[in-house]
Scaffold this motif. Structure first.
Motif, PDB file in Angstrom:
ATOM      1  N   THR A   1       4.201  50.129  64.062  1.00 31.59           N
ATOM      2  CA  THR A   1       4.809  49.952  62.757  1.00 31.59           C
ATOM      3  C   THR A   1       6.314  50.165  62.855  1.00 31.59           C
ATOM      4  N   ALA A   2       7.059  49.258  62.225  1.00 28.88           N
ATOM      5  CA  ALA A   2       8.522  49.347  62.236  1.00 28.88           C
ATOM      6  C   ALA A   2       9.010  49.888  60.891  1.00 28.88           C
ATOM      7  N   TYR A   3      10.018  50.758  60.970  1.00 32.81           N
ATOM      8  CA  TYR A   3      10.594  51.363  59.771  1.00 32.81           C
ATOM      9  C   TYR A   3      12.105  51.180  59.780  1.00 32.81           C
ATOM     10  N   LEU A   4      12.664  51.151  58.580  1.00 30.13           N
ATOM     11  CA  LEU A   4      14.105  51.093  58.398  1.00 30.13           C
ATOM     12  C   LEU A   4      14.520  52.327  57.616  1.00 30.13           C
ATOM     13  N   SER A   5      15.465  53.073  58.158  1.00 31.68           N
ATOM     14  CA  SER A   5      16.016  54.206  57.436  1.00 31.68           C
ATOM     15  C   SER A   5      17.040  53.653  56.459  1.00 31.68           C
ATOM     16  N   THR A   6      16.812  53.922  55.185  1.00 26.66           N
ATOM     17  CA  THR A   6      17.649  53.312  54.168  1.00 26.66           C
ATOM     18  C   THR A   6      18.021  54.301  53.074  1.00 26.66           C
ATOM     19  N   ASP A   7      19.142  54.046  52.453  1.00 27.64           N
ATOM     20  CA  ASP A   7      19.546  54.836  51.297  1.00 27.64           C
ATOM     21  C   ASP A   7      19.432  53.981  50.037  1.00 27.64           C
ATOM     22  N   GLY A   8      18.617  52.941  50.120  1.00 26.88           N
ATOM     23  CA  GLY A   8      18.430  52.053  48.979  1.00 26.88           C
ATOM     24  C   GLY A   8      19.414  50.896  48.977  1.00 26.88           C
ATOM     25  N   GLY A   9      20.281  50.853  49.992  1.00 22.59           N
ATOM     26  CA  GLY A   9      21.263  49.786  50.077  1.00 22.59           C
ATOM     27  C   GLY A   9      20.635  48.473  50.487  1.00 22.59           C
TER      28      GLY A   9
END
Length: 115
Positions: A23-31
């Motif tokens: 599974t791939a994830y993206l660390s995001t701040d909602g941008g």
């Protein structure tokens, strides 16, 4: 890896693809990063494909001269359409804040309908 300052909201977004089977994830701040936009485009393409597959299945199922093999194909189209739509719904749902009572109802429905 950069440090996150206190009060800076960061979350992980599950992406609609895998990396090396994981599974791939993206660390995001909602941008709206390029990767986040790519994930949005892929989710939308999954829904478009699901809609096309569902329409194809509906057309085959309505054809009274359709063979058993064609009807099996219609079922395959429909199951793929449903699986893709469910996956997109889950991906998008993971990004929502869900009220705990709604989560409880969803879990109860899932248990009830799958047993």
């Amino acid at each position: 890896m950069s440090e996150i300052s206190e009060g800076q909201a960061t979350s992980l977004r599950r992406l609609p693809w895998t990396e090396g089977g994981k599974t791939a994830y993206l660390s995001t701040d909602g941008g709206s990063s390029l990767l986040a936009r790519s994930a949005d485009v892929m989710e939308e393409s999954m829904l478009v494909t699901a809609e096309v597959d569902a329409n194809r299945a509906t057309t085959l199922a309505a054809d009274i001269s359709a063979s058993r093999a064609e009807l099996r194909m219609a079922v395959q189209y429909m199951t793929r359409a449903i699986a893709d739509a469910v996956e997109v719904a889950r991906l998008r749902g993971e990004r929502l804040t869900i009220h705990p009572e709604a989560q409880e109802v969803a879990e109860w429905l899932r248990r009830t309908l799958t047993t």
